[in-house]
Design a protein around this motif. Structure first.
Motif, mmCIF file in Angstrom:
data_model
loop_
_atom_site.group_PDB
_atom_site.id
_atom_site.type_symbol
_atom_site.label_atom_id
_atom_site.label_comp_id
_atom_site.label_asym_id
_atom_site.label_seq_id
_atom_site.Cartn_x
_atom_site.Cartn_y
_atom_site.Cartn_z
ATOM 1 N N ALA A 200 0.850 -1.209 0.000
ATOM 2 C CA ALA A 200 0.000 0.000 0.000
ATOM 3 C C ALA A 200 0.881 1.252 0.000
ATOM 4 C CB ALA A 200 -0.930 -0.016 1.209
ATOM 5 N N ILE A 201 1.966 1.211 0.770
ATOM 6 C CA ILE A 201 2.899 2.363 0.792
ATOM 7 C C ILE A 201 3.551 2.533 -0.582
ATOM 8 C CG2 ILE A 201 5.086 3.215 1.760
ATOM 9 C CD1 ILE A 201 4.237 1.868 4.427
ATOM 10 N N ILE A 219 9.743 12.261 -2.210
ATOM 11 C CA ILE A 219 8.824 11.323 -1.532
ATOM 12 C C ILE A 219 9.623 10.451 -0.557
ATOM 13 C CG2 ILE A 219 7.265 9.344 -1.868
ATOM 14 C CD1 ILE A 219 6.460 10.720 -4.575
ATOM 15 N N ASP A 220 10.795 9.985 -0.977
ATOM 16 C CA ASP A 220 11.630 9.191 -0.063
ATOM 17 C C ASP A 220 12.037 10.000 1.171
ATOM 18 O OD1 ASP A 220 11.469 6.890 -1.513
ATOM 19 O OD2 ASP A 220 13.628 6.612 -1.790
ATOM 20 N N VAL A 221 12.441 11.263 0.939
ATOM 21 C CA VAL A 221 12.823 12.115 2.077
ATOM 22 C C VAL A 221 11.615 12.302 3.002
ATOM 23 C CG1 VAL A 221 13.487 14.461 2.757
ATOM 24 C CG2 VAL A 221 14.678 13.330 0.864
ATOM 25 N N ALA A 222 10.433 12.551 2.422
ATOM 26 C CA ALA A 222 9.226 12.797 3.228
ATOM 27 C C ALA A 222 8.908 11.589 4.109
ATOM 28 C CB ALA A 222 8.044 13.123 2.307
ATOM 29 N N VAL A 223 9.004 10.396 3.527
ATOM 30 C CA VAL A 223 8.662 9.183 4.299
ATOM 31 C C VAL A 223 9.717 8.930 5.385
ATOM 32 C CG1 VAL A 223 8.369 6.674 4.133
ATOM 33 C CG2 VAL A 223 7.280 8.167 2.455
ATOM 34 N N ARG A 224 10.967 9.185 5.073
ATOM 35 C CA ARG A 224 12.021 8.969 6.087
ATOM 36 C C ARG A 224 11.918 9.996 7.209
ATOM 37 N NH1 ARG A 224 16.848 10.067 4.344
ATOM 38 N NH2 ARG A 224 16.471 10.416 2.136
ATOM 39 N N GLY A 228 9.617 8.531 9.962
ATOM 40 C CA GLY A 228 10.683 7.838 10.695
ATOM 41 C C GLY A 228 11.051 6.487 10.107
ATOM 42 N N HIS A 229 10.683 6.256 8.831
ATOM 43 C CA HIS A 229 11.083 4.988 8.211
ATOM 44 C C HIS A 229 12.588 5.041 7.934
ATOM 45 C CE1 HIS A 229 6.853 3.742 6.572
ATOM 46 N NE2 HIS A 229 6.808 4.190 7.815
ATOM 47 N N PRO A 230 13.297 3.917 8.102
ATOM 48 C CA PRO A 230 14.751 3.956 7.882
ATOM 49 C C PRO A 230 15.121 4.127 6.413
ATOM 50 C CG PRO A 230 14.001 1.731 8.401
ATOM 51 C CD PRO A 230 12.824 2.625 8.577
ATOM 52 N N GLY A 232 13.314 5.113 2.310
ATOM 53 C CA GLY A 232 12.133 5.562 1.570
ATOM 54 C C GLY A 232 11.595 4.470 0.661
ATOM 55 N N PRO A 233 10.339 4.605 0.213
ATOM 56 C CA PRO A 233 9.724 3.547 -0.589
ATOM 57 C C PRO A 233 10.433 3.265 -1.916
ATOM 58 C CG PRO A 233 8.283 5.474 -0.437
ATOM 59 C CD PRO A 233 9.394 5.688 0.531
ATOM 60 N N PHE A 234 10.956 4.321 -2.572
ATOM 61 C CA PHE A 234 11.610 4.069 -3.871
ATOM 62 C C PHE A 234 12.974 3.392 -3.678
ATOM 63 C CE2 PHE A 234 8.484 7.336 -4.887
ATOM 64 C CZ PHE A 234 7.827 6.684 -5.922
ATOM 65 N N ALA A 235 13.697 3.817 -2.645
ATOM 66 C CA ALA A 235 14.973 3.140 -2.359
ATOM 67 C C ALA A 235 14.703 1.684 -1.967
ATOM 68 C CB ALA A 235 15.696 3.871 -1.232
ATOM 69 N N LEU A 236 13.591 1.449 -1.268
ATOM 70 C CA LEU A 236 13.276 0.076 -0.855
ATOM 71 C C LEU A 236 12.823 -0.777 -2.051
ATOM 72 C CD1 LEU A 236 13.167 -1.865 1.516
ATOM 73 C CD2 LEU A 236 10.896 -1.013 2.085
ATOM 74 N N LEU A 237 12.077 -0.173 -2.966
ATOM 75 C CA LEU A 237 11.705 -0.904 -4.194
ATOM 76 C C LEU A 237 12.965 -1.317 -4.958
ATOM 77 C CD1 LEU A 237 8.679 1.291 -5.261
ATOM 78 C CD2 LEU A 237 8.610 -1.213 -5.196
ATOM 79 N N ASP A 238 13.932 -0.411 -5.030
ATOM 80 C CA ASP A 238 15.194 -0.727 -5.719
ATOM 81 C C ASP A 238 15.978 -1.805 -4.973
ATOM 82 O OD1 ASP A 238 14.754 1.036 -7.760
ATOM 83 O OD2 ASP A 238 16.262 2.505 -7.139
ATOM 84 N N LEU A 239 15.915 -1.752 -3.636
ATOM 85 C CA LEU A 239 16.690 -2.713 -2.835
ATOM 86 C C LEU A 239 16.078 -4.114 -2.928
ATOM 87 C CD1 LEU A 239 19.010 -2.984 -0.723
ATOM 88 C CD2 LEU A 239 17.298 -2.590 1.045
ATOM 89 N N THR A 240 14.757 -4.208 -2.798
ATOM 90 C CA THR A 240 14.123 -5.535 -2.833
ATOM 91 C C THR A 240 14.011 -6.052 -4.269
ATOM 92 O OG1 THR A 240 11.975 -4.443 -2.765
ATOM 93 C CG2 THR A 240 12.812 -5.293 -0.691
#
Ligand SMILES: NC(=O)c1ccc[n+]([C@@H]2O[C@H](COP(=O)([O-])OP(=O)(O)OC[C@H]3O[C@@H](n4cnc5c(N)ncnc54)[C@H](O)[C@@H]3O)[C@@H](O)[C@H]2O)c1
Length: 292
Positions: A200-201, A219-224, A228-230, A232-240
């Motif tokens: 959903a995120i 958006i990544d900066v806003a979520v972090r 307080g997420h370690p 951001g969603p786009f960095a996490l999409l790239d990582l996973t």
């Protein structure tokens, strides 16, 4: 929750997940057998587990005696007969293929004691798909560990319609005895809880970026910074992995029958361009870290 230690625990599949689940079980004092069809994978798994254990000893997280005792409680085998003999509990972490899991569950049930619970660590296959043809479906459930299983504390215990309350209680107790935090998911649903919330995120972040509301970087900066997420969603999409997330969304749409649950336009175009994220050096970001 009664502490069930020591159990005779069999882990099927010695890949990324199964090997670490086996060591977690052995460190917790259970007698563990790690089973794989591939002897080389078992050798690699034990080598990697020894490295992981050594690191923990060096960092003072466990003593050498605890590490040695865990390896003394951890056996490996390519024989399913040996893996199933005397098992109280089986956790399956083999390849993510329905037919392979179904046949393993059928064969294992025939060889194991009548009280043995059969749990799958699958991220997407619910246990009701694995209970077909089994004599004791009430002993079947999902136990979803997170990667890396040595570190991540959560286990989602998923109850199917066929699952007995006693099976859920035994799975929760096993997870707790392994030092994990189990959560009880009371019915089967695609993605369970964590991956649904995460998806959903991802979906919202992608739709904001596609609508031009903010850049992927912002958006990544806003979520972090705002949540307080370690990461951001786009960095996490790239990582996973863009490919992994593309396949999850494709599967989600197939399961729900709703095309709108399928991969977004930006995920699809990255996937089709072979830009799978960190593993290919390019996804939403390029890995010198810049946004696309
Ligand atoms: N990797 C993750 O981040 C993650 C996280 C949570 C859950 N899972 C789930 O865990 C399961 C395993 O994932 P993984 O990443 O460890 O896979 P992996 O590919 O690293 O390992 C799979 C292992 O299973 C073995 N295997 C294949 N068929 C077998 C069979 N019929 N009998 C016995 N062994 C067999 C392979 O030899 C291999 O060693 C999957 O169901 C996956 O959905 C994975």
């Amino acid at each position: 929750m009664t502490d069930p230690r020591p159990l005779t625990l069999t882990v099927c599949g010695s890949g990324a997940m199964g090997s670490q689940i086996a060591l977690v079980g052995a460190l917790a004092g259970h007698d563990v057998t790690l089973y794989d069809i591939d002897a080389d994978r078992l050798d690699v798994a034990i080598g990697e587990l020894r490295t992981q254990a050594e690191r923990r000893v060096t960092k003072g997280r466990i003593s050498r005696e605890e590490a040695d005792a865990a390896f003394a409680r951890l056996a490996v085998t390519t024989s399913l007969e040996r893996a199933a003999a005397g098992a109280d509990f089986m956790i399956e972490a083999i390849v993510e293929k329905l037919e392979a899991k179904q046949s393993l569950f059928r064969e294992f049930e025939l060889l194991a004691p009548a009280h043995c619970i059969l749990a799958t660590n699958s991220s997407s296959i619910v246990s009701s798909k694995l209970k077909e043809g089994l004599a004791r479906p009430e002993l079947v459930c999902n136990m979803h560990f997170f990667n890396p299983a040595l570190v991540m504390e959560l286990v989602e215990v998923v109850e199917g319609e066929h699952t007995a309350p006693e099976t859920v209680a035994r799975a929760m107790a096993l997870a707790a005895s392994m030092g994990k935090h189990p959560v009880h998911i009371t019915r089967e649903i695609f993605g369970f809880v964590v991956n649904r919330v995460l998806t959903a995120i991802f979906d919202e972040a992608i739709s904001l970026a596609e609508a031009g509301i903010a850049s992927v970087e912002d958006i990544d900066v806003a979520v972090r910074k705002g949540l307080g997420h370690p990461i951001g969603p786009f960095a996490l999409l790239d990582l996973t992995g863009i490919d992994v997330n593309y396949h999850i969304k494709t599967l989600q749409a197939a399961e729900s029958g709703r095309p709108e649950d399928g991969p977004s336009q930006s995920l699809t175009s990255l996937y089709e361009a072979g830009k799978f994220g960190r593993k290919t050096g390019e996804g939403f970001f390029t890995y010198d870290g810049a946004a696309q």
